[in-house]
Design an enzyme around this catalytic site. Structure first.
Site, PDB file in Angstrom:
ATOM      1  CE  LYS A 107      -6.708  -4.399   8.769  1.00  0.00           C
ATOM      2  NZ  LYS A 107      -5.559  -3.345   6.847  1.00  0.00           N
TER       3      LYS A 107
ATOM      4  CE  LYS B 180      -7.146  -1.905   5.158  1.00  0.00           C
ATOM      5  NZ  LYS B 180      -5.861  -1.531   4.273  1.00  0.00           N
TER       6      LYS B 180
ATOM      7  CE1 TYR C 208       0.366  -5.954  14.248  1.00  0.00           C
ATOM      8  CE2 TYR C 208      -1.727  -5.974  14.953  1.00  0.00           C
ATOM      9  CZ  TYR C 208      -0.823  -5.760  13.701  1.00  0.00           C
ATOM     10  OH  TYR C 208      -1.104  -5.176  12.743  1.00  0.00           O
TER      11      TYR C 208
ATOM     12  NE  ARG D 293      -6.574   4.619   5.485  1.00  0.00           N
ATOM     13  CZ  ARG D 293      -5.116   5.433   5.472  1.00  0.00           C
ATOM     14  NH1 ARG D 293      -5.292   6.301   4.428  1.00  0.00           N
ATOM     15  NH2 ARG D 293      -4.073   5.004   6.223  1.00  0.00           N
TER      16      ARG D 293
ATOM     17  CB  CYS E 122      -3.940   3.888   0.849  1.00  0.00           C
ATOM     18  SG  CYS E 122      -4.298   3.534   2.253  1.00  0.00           S
TER      19      CYS E 122
ATOM     20  CB  CYS F  98      -0.604  -0.121   0.800  1.00  0.00           C
ATOM     21  SG  CYS F  98      -2.116   1.275   1.447  1.00  0.00           S
TER      22      CYS F  98
ATOM     23  CD  GLU G  53     -14.397  -4.743  -3.347  1.00  0.00           C
ATOM     24  OE1 GLU G  53     -13.300  -4.877  -4.049  1.00  0.00           O
ATOM     25  OE2 GLU G  53     -14.916  -2.917  -3.433  1.00  0.00           O
TER      26      GLU G  53
END
Ligand code: PBG
Ligand code: ZN
Length: 327
Positions: free
Chosen positions: A250, A197, A315, A219, A132, A122, A235
């Site tokens: 996401k 997303k 994470y 965004r 982006c 990105c 999508e």
């Protein structure tokens, strides 16, 4: 009143640990995990990300030892995010062959050749405005941005990437990148599309970590609106047609229904991104002693699998890998 005579008793299947193991329908393994790494060109020592306890921005010099530790834990893949020292209006550092992600890819492959190396592709970390892609006025110009995505993908490929993961939600990004890779002789490199997303408040801590907060606006003109479900399937199917090898949904936690929808709408492996805000909430509650961190994390990750995910970018991956060994 006599008790009813029960012939059907679901509790029979929960009577002992052995039976519970035998009837467990879904499971989490270390093979499902992908660990994100933030590599910062401007530092010499790891810097903790305040809103993400346990997560660091690392210097290039630390990539090898991080990737070795991740491999040691049994995790098959990492995904890199780069923080360059030089930003400009188009994000040109993103396709510099000596850029921070390109160097990180080489360092990772050199340290652990078997590691599957993914790079987020990105421009928000690379542009001085934090959007982006290339701006036309206040809007991101889709087709100009595609031209730059092609250059970025080929540069990552030259550095030795295994999988390219475009995350900018530009129309046609998969077809463009596929064609650029194939034209340059990189037909073996896979594309993991951030196909679905959503514009999300859950990205907040990441934007601190990656220094990618938009300097104006939001965004919403490229990422999806959180109320939409059919659009998510659309999508995903578009990216299948364009040649994606993996799909992604996401964020993950607030979109479990979408994970299921996309799982059922396509035959591709499906990744989910357990994003920074989801991580921060668990860490904050655990720090306060309000939840049992290990239990909540493992329940959440298994929940993604049950919802239909095949892979989880998280994470928590290093902790989860350790807990999987102990369990
Ligand atoms: C870049 C990108 C973002 C995340 C992954 N890639 C941020 C954004 O779109 O603003 C978020 C990851 C996270 O929150 O953990 N486009
Ligand atoms: Zn971006």
């Amino acid at each position: 009143m006599p008790l009813p005579r029960l012939t059907i008793r679901p509790r029979r299947l929960r009577r002992s640990p052995a039976i519970r193991r035998m009837v467990q329908e879904n499971s989490l393994t270390v093979n499902d995990l992908i660990y994100p790494l933030f590599v910062d060109e401007g530092i010499d020592e790891a810097v903790p990300v305040k809103s993400m306890p346990g997560v660091f921005r690392i210097p290039l010099a630390d990539v090898a030892k991080n990737v070795e530790a991740i491999a040691e834990a049994g995790i098959p893949a990492v995904i890199f995010f780069g923080i360059p020292t030089h930003k400009d209006s188009v994000g040109s550092e993103a396709w510099n062959d000596q850029g921070i992600v390109q160097q990180a890819i080489r360092a990772a492959k050199c340290a652990v050749p078997d590691m599957c190396v993914i790079a987020d592709s990105c421009f928000c970390e690379y542009t001085d405005h934090g959007h982006c892609g290339v701006l036309s006025g206040e809007d991101v110009n889709n087709d100009q941005t595609l031209l730059n995505l092609r250059k970025e993908a080929v540069s990552y490929a030259r550095a030795g990437i295994d999988i390219i993961a475009p995350s900018g939600m530009m129309d046609g990004m998969i077809a463009s990148i596929r064609q650029a890779l194939d034209d340059d002789g990189f037909s073996e490199i896979a594309i993991m599309s951030y196909a679905v997303k959503y514009a999300s408040g859950y990205f907040g801590p990441f934007r601190d970590a990656a220094d990618s907060t938009p300097s104006f606006g939001d965004r919403a003109s490229y990422q999806m609106a959180s109320g939409n479900r059919l659009e998510a399937i659309r999508e995903a199917l578009l990216d299948v047609e364009e040649g994606a090898d993996f799909l992604m949904v996401k964020p993950a936690l607030a979109y479990m229904d979408i994970i299921r929808d996309v799982r059922e709408a396509s035959l591709l492996p499906l990744a989910v991104y357990n994003v920074s805000g989801e991580y921060a909430m668990v860490k904050a509650a655990a720090h306060n002693g309000w939840i049992d961190e290990q239990r909540v994390v493992m329940e959440t990750l298994l929940g993604f699998k049950r919802a239909g995910a095949n892979l989880i970018i998280t994470y928590h991956a290093l902790d989860a890998a350790r807990w999987l060994k102990i369990l």
